[in-house]
Design an enzyme around this catalytic site. Structure first.
Site, short mmCIF file in Angstrom:
data_model
loop_
_atom_site.label_atom_id
_atom_site.label_comp_id
_atom_site.label_asym_id
_atom_site.label_seq_id
_atom_site.Cartn_x
_atom_site.Cartn_y
_atom_site.Cartn_z
N SER A 1 -20.11 -35.51 -7.92
CA SER A 1 -21.45 -34.99 -8.60
C SER A 1 -21.64 -34.10 -9.19
O SER A 1 -22.32 -34.06 -10.34
CB SER A 1 -21.24 -33.79 -7.21
OG SER A 1 -21.50 -33.55 -5.94
N ARG B 1 -23.79 -34.79 -13.34
CA ARG B 1 -24.46 -33.16 -13.93
C ARG B 1 -24.10 -33.84 -15.46
O ARG B 1 -24.90 -32.95 -16.09
CB ARG B 1 -24.31 -32.16 -12.59
CG ARG B 1 -25.27 -32.26 -11.40
CD ARG B 1 -24.17 -31.47 -10.55
NE ARG B 1 -24.60 -30.60 -9.43
CZ ARG B 1 -24.96 -31.67 -8.45
NH1 ARG B 1 -24.47 -32.70 -8.31
NH2 ARG B 1 -25.34 -31.85 -7.22
N ARG C 1 -33.57 -45.30 1.56
CA ARG C 1 -32.99 -43.54 1.61
C ARG C 1 -34.53 -42.57 1.75
O ARG C 1 -34.98 -42.99 0.74
CB ARG C 1 -31.71 -43.07 1.01
CG ARG C 1 -30.81 -43.82 1.51
CD ARG C 1 -29.74 -43.39 1.07
NE ARG C 1 -29.26 -42.28 0.49
CZ ARG C 1 -28.40 -41.76 0.64
NH1 ARG C 1 -27.02 -42.38 -0.79
NH2 ARG C 1 -27.58 -40.18 0.22
N SER D 1 -28.84 -28.64 1.00
CA SER D 1 -29.12 -30.16 0.14
C SER D 1 -29.04 -29.02 -1.05
O SER D 1 -30.05 -29.44 -1.72
CB SER D 1 -30.00 -31.06 0.17
OG SER D 1 -30.07 -32.25 -0.68
N ASP E 1 -20.08 -35.00 3.04
CA ASP E 1 -19.47 -36.32 2.43
C ASP E 1 -18.12 -36.95 3.23
O ASP E 1 -17.58 -38.17 3.58
CB ASP E 1 -19.44 -36.98 1.97
CG ASP E 1 -20.91 -36.52 0.67
OD1 ASP E 1 -21.59 -36.66 1.30
OD2 ASP E 1 -20.82 -36.68 -0.53
N LYS F 1 -27.91 -41.14 5.06
CA LYS F 1 -26.48 -40.88 3.49
C LYS F 1 -26.46 -42.13 2.74
O LYS F 1 -27.55 -42.92 3.34
CB LYS F 1 -25.45 -40.65 4.02
CG LYS F 1 -25.12 -39.28 4.12
CD LYS F 1 -25.55 -38.45 2.86
CE LYS F 1 -25.25 -36.63 3.17
NZ LYS F 1 -25.37 -36.22 2.43
C1 S3P Z 1 -24.32 -34.31 -2.95
C2 S3P Z 1 -24.94 -34.20 -2.68
C3 S3P Z 1 -25.00 -33.57 -1.36
C4 S3P Z 1 -23.06 -34.65 -0.40
C5 S3P Z 1 -24.15 -36.15 -2.31
C6 S3P Z 1 -24.00 -35.64 -3.66
C7 S3P Z 1 -24.51 -34.24 -4.69
O1 S3P Z 1 -26.42 -34.34 -0.34
O2 S3P Z 1 -23.57 -35.64 0.24
O3 S3P Z 1 -22.87 -37.00 -1.44
O4 S3P Z 1 -23.36 -33.87 -6.05
O5 S3P Z 1 -25.83 -32.68 -4.99
P1 S3P Z 1 -27.28 -34.12 -0.25
O6 S3P Z 1 -27.69 -32.94 -1.11
O7 S3P Z 1 -28.26 -34.35 -0.19
O8 S3P Z 1 -26.33 -32.93 1.28
#
Ligand code: S3P
Length: 440
Positions: free
Chosen positions: A26, A30, A124, A169, A321, A348
């Site tokens: 994540s 970013r 997705r 989310s 996750d 997912k």
């Molecule tokens: C993530 C948010 C989650 C997670 C993904 C990474 C992120 O998804 O499942 O692996 O980096 O913002 P959701 O925001 O759809 O729950």
């Protein structure tokens, strides 16, 4: 290195050792995206060099940033303070986070771009992000089927919105906030439970003012449009979602003691560790310290006699996750582990409830599947199955971990996909003593 057609995990003697988790996925997405939106140089340390993140690095380069790899995990992004129209399609591979955050960022600029992904990403839902972005003024043209990639986005001229999320989310929240940076007015996102806040923390590091307030309906995050980002240094910490796999193996293989160092301990990411503790896991965290604006520590997992628990639904966002690997450890626990309120798992990288239920059942574990969750009743785990992963890295790693303590070998297909989030997984696990090898 050639990628084998399958990988097999076999019951292993006790695992031990000290390993480092790969960089957080994540944070890595970013760091690259904000670095490209910013003006000036962003130096990144500890970047995850997994396939998902490398796709994002190529994407931001196509949007006009200069991206250089200085060494292992050390990257430099020189941003132009905006995105330009790329020459070709932006191919995001398997990465839901990559495509959704990039769509949010790109929506703020007066450019036209087509986003696409691999077979899994093409299945997705995208409207959860394109819907609010369209409300802000972005235009979307579905190239094949509505709500699915590929899609063409035309951005620019956005107005701020006040958006109430129905599920927590971080991807939706982040996409809207990134678009909000270039929208007129104050953009607000309210979520029912707090989802991971890496975007908020990193935006602050890039000089953006952002407000976070608890309200009656949940958490309200807001930022004013027209703010610019300034390049900065980003230290990416160890991914708790990846650390979970060697730690899980440490918990279920008798006699084991496994330490993963440098794991990010952001409270919005550590729901699994809390749940394991409630199950009776011997988990210790040492060397807690602050790094890169986050708490980090070294986690040791020792073989434990686990008992089943009911996982509180309110914890789902902090471990969304991690349910696959939780389910793998629950297979060895005494009694039932009840996991509810996790319908999001079905959208997912694969339908993770269905695939975990099928894989565990094939290994002789008792599983009850429901629309929004599943229950795993633990005990002796037979194993002896070939598991279909539908190209989902976490389904593959969860079953390989299970195979290390099952009576008979467990084989997974499409092991090459593990590199989307955890390149070097097999070598790291072997270094701990795990018997994981190519073929059946
Ligand atoms: C993530 C948010 C989650 C997670 C993904 C990474 C992120 O998804 O499942 O692996 O980096 O913002 P959701 O925001 O759809 O729950």
């Amino acid at each position: 290195m050639t990628i084998p057609a399958s990988l097999t995990a076999r019951r292993s003697p006790s695992l031990s050792g000290l390993v480092r988790a790969p960089g957080d996925k994540s944070m890595s997405h970013r760091a690259l995206i904000l670095g490209a939106m910013a003006t000036g140089v962003t130096e990144i340390e500890g970047l995850l060099e997994g396939d998902d993140v490398l796709a994002t690095a190529r994407a931001v380069e196509a949007f006009g940033a200069t991206v250089e790899r200085l060494g292992a995990g050390r990257w430099r992004v020189t941003g132009r303070g905006g995105f330009r129209t790329p020459d070709g399609v932006i191919a995001c591979g398997n990465a839901g986070t990559g495509v959704r955050l990039l769509m949010g960022a790109a929506a703020g600029y007066a450019i036209t771009v087509t986003f696409d992904g691999d077979a899994s990403l093409r299945k997705r839902p995208m409207k959860r992000v394109t819907g609010p972005l369209a409300d802000m003024g972005a235009r979307f043209d579905w190239r094949s089927v509505e709500d699915r990639l590929p899609v063409e986005l035309s951005g620019g001229g956005l107005r701020a919105i006040d958006y109430q999320q129905t599920v927590a989310s971080a991807q939706i929240k982040s996409a809207i906030l990134l678009a909000g940076l270039n929208a007129e007015g104050v953009t607000t996102v309210t979520e029912p439970e707090k989802s991971r806040d890496h975007s908020e923390r990193m935006l602050r590091a890039f000089g953006v003012e952002i407000g976070v307030l608890p309200t009656g309906e949940g958490w309200k995050v807001s930022l004013k449009g027209g703010q610019s980002l300034t390049g900065t240094a980003v230290a990416v910490l160890g991914d708790p979602s990846s650390a979970a796999f060697p730690l899980a193996a440490g918990l279920i293989v008798p006699g084991s003691g496994v330490t993963v160092e440098g794991v990010m301990l952001n409270a919005l990411r550590t729901g699994l560790f809390e749940t394991w503790r409630e199950m009776g896991a011997d988990l210790t965290i040492t060397n807690r310290r602050m790094a890169g604006g986050e708490e980090v520590g070294d986690i040791t997992a020792r073989h434990s006699f686990l008992k089943g628990v009911v996982v509180p639904e309110a914890r789902a966002a902090s471990m969304i996750d991690e349910y696959p690997v939780l389910a793998a450890t629950a297979a060895f626990a005494e009694g039932a582990t009840v996991m509810q309120g996790i319908g999001e798992m079905r959208v997912k990288e694969s339908d993770r409830i269905a695939l975990m239920a099928a894989g565990l059942k094939a290994c002789g574990v008792s599983v009850e599947e429901e629309p929004e969750g599943f229950t795993v009743t633990g005990g002796e785990v037979r194993g002896g199955a070939i598991v279909t992963t539908h190209g989902d890295h976490r389904i593959a790693m969860s079953h390989l971990v299970l195979g290390l303590a099952a009576d008979e070998a467990v084989t997974v297909d499409e092991p090459g996909m593990i590199a989307t989030s955890f390149p070097g997984f097999v070598q790291l696990m072997r270094g701990l003593g795990a018997d994981i090898a190519a073929g059946e």
